[in-house]
Design an enzyme around this catalytic site. Structure first.
Site, PDB file in Angstrom:
ATOM      1  N   CYS A 106       0.814  -1.201   0.000  1.00  0.00           N
ATOM      2  CA  CYS A 106       0.000   0.000   0.000  1.00  0.00           C
ATOM      3  C   CYS A 106       0.860   1.269   0.000  1.00  0.00           C
ATOM      4  O   CYS A 106       1.613   1.511  -0.933  1.00  0.00           O
ATOM      5  CB  CYS A 106      -0.982  -0.044   1.170  1.00  0.00           C
ATOM      6  SG  CYS A 106      -2.427   1.009   0.970  1.00  0.00           S
ATOM      7  N   HIS A 107       0.808   2.079   1.057  1.00  0.00           N
ATOM      8  CA  HIS A 107       1.599   3.304   1.161  1.00  0.00           C
ATOM      9  C   HIS A 107       2.998   3.068   1.739  1.00  0.00           C
ATOM     10  O   HIS A 107       3.811   3.990   1.771  1.00  0.00           O
ATOM     11  CB  HIS A 107       0.865   4.329   2.044  1.00  0.00           C
ATOM     12  CG  HIS A 107      -0.319   4.955   1.392  1.00  0.00           C
ATOM     13  ND1 HIS A 107      -1.528   4.306   1.289  1.00  0.00           N
ATOM     14  CD2 HIS A 107      -0.480   6.157   0.793  1.00  0.00           C
ATOM     15  CE1 HIS A 107      -2.395   5.097   0.673  1.00  0.00           C
ATOM     16  NE2 HIS A 107      -1.788   6.221   0.352  1.00  0.00           N
TER      17      HIS A 107
END
Length: 177
Positions: A106-107
């Site tokens: 994800c991030h």
């Protein structure tokens, strides 16, 4: 297999911590929560507070030598806080320097950008990081999981919580090599 899970003190996407953690346990491994401060970390279900989890080791006392691999859970605030912590960034760099596998979802690749370890790598992430990764020298792809062996270690990346089943299966395979 001993696996470090590096998080900030809050802002971790809970499912991106708990599912890979359980996958390590199910594979007979030993996950360890490494954070920037002692105590507990606060996870979130997107923007809502979720559970807290006990820290096993503070990053200033942790060493890549003690682990077989590193997992970086996402959440927007988690990697944003990690990338401003010099000890956390150095801990991430040490896994690359030691040739040990790293997995990020994800991030979480934001921390890898700060560690200057994405140049020349092919990887994926949450789509909003695409430009950041390209600007840092990575080739970004929109795939559920990407395994990159170009460099001193294996890097496994995934985009989002929906990718967790393939992310977990893939990073476990790579960590066991």
């Amino acid at each position: 297999m001993r696996v470090a899970f590096l998080t900030a003190t809050e802002g971790i996407e809970q499912v991106e911590l708990t599912q890979p953690w359980q996958a390590v346990i199910d594979a007979g491994g030993n996950p360890q929560l490494v954070s920037t401060e002692p105590g507990r970390v606060q996870a979130f279900n997107h923007l809502d507070k979720a559970d807290t989890f006990p820290v096993d080791l503070v990053v200033s006392q942790a060493s890549a030598e003690d682990f077989d691999g590193l997992v970086l859970p996402g959440g927007v605030a988690n990697p944003d806080a990690l990338r401003t912590n010099a000890e956390a960034v150095a801990f991430v760099q040490s896994f690359f320097d030691a040739g040990k596998p790293v997995a990020a979802i994800c991030h979480a690749p934001w921390t890898l950008v700060e560690a200057d370890r994405v140049r020349g790598r092919t990887m994926t992430s949450w789509p909003s990081l695409r430009t950041d990764l390209r600007n840092a020298g990575a080739t970004w792809v929109d795939e559920a999981v990407q395994v990159c062996t170009a460099g001193p270690n294996t890097l496994v990346t995934s985009r989002k919580p929906d990718d967790l089943p393939v992310f977990c299966k893939t990073f476990l395979t790579e960590f066991n090599r």
